[in-house]
Design an enzyme around this catalytic site. Structure first.
Site, PDB file in Angstrom:
ATOM      1  N   SER A 119       7.385  -5.966  -7.693  1.00 35.24           N
ATOM      2  CA  SER A 119       6.284  -5.961  -7.076  1.00 35.24           C
ATOM      3  C   SER A 119       6.461  -7.124  -6.043  1.00 35.24           C
ATOM      4  O   SER A 119       5.681  -7.917  -5.819  1.00 35.24           O
ATOM      5  CB  SER A 119       5.146  -5.675  -7.734  1.00 35.24           C
ATOM      6  OG  SER A 119       4.548  -6.952  -8.157  1.00 35.24           O
ATOM      7  N   ASP A 165      -0.517  -4.305  -8.986  1.00 37.01           N
ATOM      8  CA  ASP A 165       0.385  -5.366  -8.690  1.00 37.01           C
ATOM      9  C   ASP A 165      -0.263  -6.552  -8.041  1.00 37.01           C
ATOM     10  O   ASP A 165       0.159  -7.789  -8.149  1.00 37.01           O
ATOM     11  CB  ASP A 165       1.464  -4.800  -7.973  1.00 37.01           C
ATOM     12  CG  ASP A 165       2.520  -3.558  -8.372  1.00 37.01           C
ATOM     13  OD1 ASP A 165       2.153  -3.377  -9.497  1.00 37.01           O
ATOM     14  OD2 ASP A 165       3.114  -2.843  -7.685  1.00 37.01           O
TER      15      ASP A 165
HETATM   16  C1  GAF Z   1       3.777   0.694  -8.186  1.00 35.57           C
HETATM   17  C2  GAF Z   1       2.305   0.459  -7.606  1.00 35.57           C
HETATM   18  F1  GAF Z   1       2.266  -0.182  -6.390  1.00 35.57           F
HETATM   19  C3  GAF Z   1       1.406   0.266  -8.399  1.00 35.57           C
HETATM   20  O1  GAF Z   1       0.043   0.313  -7.758  1.00 35.57           O
HETATM   21  C4  GAF Z   1       1.267   1.072  -9.623  1.00 35.57           C
HETATM   22  O2  GAF Z   1       0.855   2.477  -9.346  1.00 35.57           O
HETATM   23  C5  GAF Z   1       2.632   1.398 -10.258  1.00 35.57           C
HETATM   24  O3  GAF Z   1       3.701   1.532  -9.142  1.00 35.57           O
HETATM   25  C6  GAF Z   1       2.991   2.382 -11.338  1.00 35.57           C
HETATM   26  O4  GAF Z   1       2.261   2.042 -12.321  1.00 35.57           O
HETATM   27  O5  GAF Z   1       4.175  -0.721  -8.532  1.00 35.57           O
END
Ligand code: GAF
Length: 376
Positions: A119, A165
């Site tokens: 992230s 995230d």
């Molecule tokens: C990515 C997304 F950015 C999050 O919001 C989440 O949905 C994740 O995938 C999966 O859990 O990191």
């Protein structure tokens, strides 16, 4: 690497940081109003900044030579592209929300591998947001900044991500996992210290080659939303675990049924993991990690061979549980191991990757760290 003074010809007023994250469990549950359990990493984005009085923002990154400049007043979704879309998106959403931010020079530095599913996008949005707010001594609520960062990613950058995230980057605390209930918008800090139980959390970046999977995340999200509509609920969180079988019988499409089963069982696994952690039974969380991976592999279909080989090998080498973490198709696995076997598990993964002809994986330290803050 150029210094702030060399890039902008002035001295900085301060630096602000925001970390990346690893999610312990609860994948693709955030945009279903569900539950997640991330930790923040020691790896972070650092934004060093100085004020400008002309209402313009100039951004540079230690990884790129070019300075990109824009006027805050002129920002509209998509107006700045490439990596600078993230700082521009942060400025746009703060302006739109009425925060009295002003012009700034921003130098972005990172020790967070991008493309590893840790992230870095959310960390860049959050680090820029706290820098722009901090430069003007504007007070803020971290969860509100997280929500705005998500809005920027959804509306300015155009990525339909959930809120996990950004919340991890803003609201995690050192030594804890963040138990975040998206529907309730409530958080609880769950102590997480594997070393105290002679355990280790191994994070391994599988460095999978880029596959053409753009749109897969959005497709998963769409399937979930369509399934919720078909079941007559606002989001899949509304399907209780005990009602899952009934709900599945009401869905026509086999693929949609599997997507729903992943989300509902994954939310239950987060609850179980938190119950075990609260009871001091971290070892017993291992099998939940593995069940989560199987669900993502078979029902949600977001794993790739590198992730599956890494998980299978970790388990064969004695890990208590292992799963891919993040959005899928690439990124990292986590493995919960006895502290004494962590090195052997990592070596086994490296060996298996060499045998499969995969790129060499790399391990990261996963000490649960603090959310965004001023760094000097
Ligand atoms: C990515 C997304 F950015 C999050 O919001 C989440 O949905 C994740 O995938 C999966 O859990 O990191």
């Amino acid at each position: 690497m150029s210094s702030f003074e060399e890039v902008f010809g002035t001295t900085p007023d301060g630096s602000w940081r925001a970390p990346g994250r690893v999610n312990l469990i609860g994948e693709h549950t955030d945009y279903n109003d569900g539950l997640v359990l991330p930790i923040a990493l020691p790896n972070q984005i650092l934004v060093t900044a100085s004020k400008r009085d002309d209402g313009r923002i100039a951004v540079a990154s230690t990884g790129h030579d070019r300075v990109i400049e824009f006027a805050i007043d002129e920002l509209v979704p998509g107006s700045v592209g490439d990596w600078a879309a993230y700082p521009a998106g942060a400025a746009w959403v703060l302006r739109e929300s009425g925060y009295p931010i002003g012009g700034a020079n921003l130098l972005v530095d990172s020790d967070l591998p991008s493309g590893a599913g840790l992230s870095s996008s959310a960390a860049l949005l959050c680090a820029t947001s706290v820098a722009l707010l901090g430069l003007r001594d504007i007070e803020f609520d971290p969860a509100e900044v997280a929500r705005l960062a998500q809005l920027a990613e959804n509306q300015y950058v155009g990525a339909p991500v959930g809120l996990m995230d950004q919340m991890a980057s803003m609201c995690c605390t050192a030594g804890h996992a963040l138990y975040f209930d998206i529907r309730a918008m409530s958080t609880d800090q769950i102590p997480f210290d594997p070393a105290a139980d002679d355990l280790a959390l191994l994070v391994v970046d599988v460095k999978a080659p880029h596959r053409h999977v753009d749109g897969e995340y959005a497709a998963r999200r769409r399937s979930c939303e369509e399934a919720a509509a078909e079941l007559g609920v606002p989001a899949l969180r509304s399907i209780a675990y005990d009602d899952l079988d009934d709900a599945l019988k009401r869905l026509q499409d086999g693929v949609v049924r599997r997507r729903v089963r992943h989300v509902v069982t994954e939310i239950r696994r987060v609850e179980e993991a938190v119950e075990l952690m609260r009871a001091g039974r971290l070892r017993d969380v291992g099998p939940l990690f593995t069940a989560s991976h199987v669900s993502m592999r078979d029902d949600f279909e977001i794993t790739v061979p590198e992730l599956d080989v890494a998980v299978d090998t970790a388990l064969e080498a004695g890990a208590l549980g292992a799963r891919m973490t993040g959005g899928g198709f690439d990124g990292c696995i986590i493995a919960l191991t006895e502290a004494s076997t962590a090195d052997a598990v990592l070596s086994a993964i490296e060996k298996a990757f060499a045998e499969h002809g995969f790129s060499a994986p790399s391990a990261l330290a996963a000490a649960p760290s603090a959310g965004a803050s001023r760094s000097d």
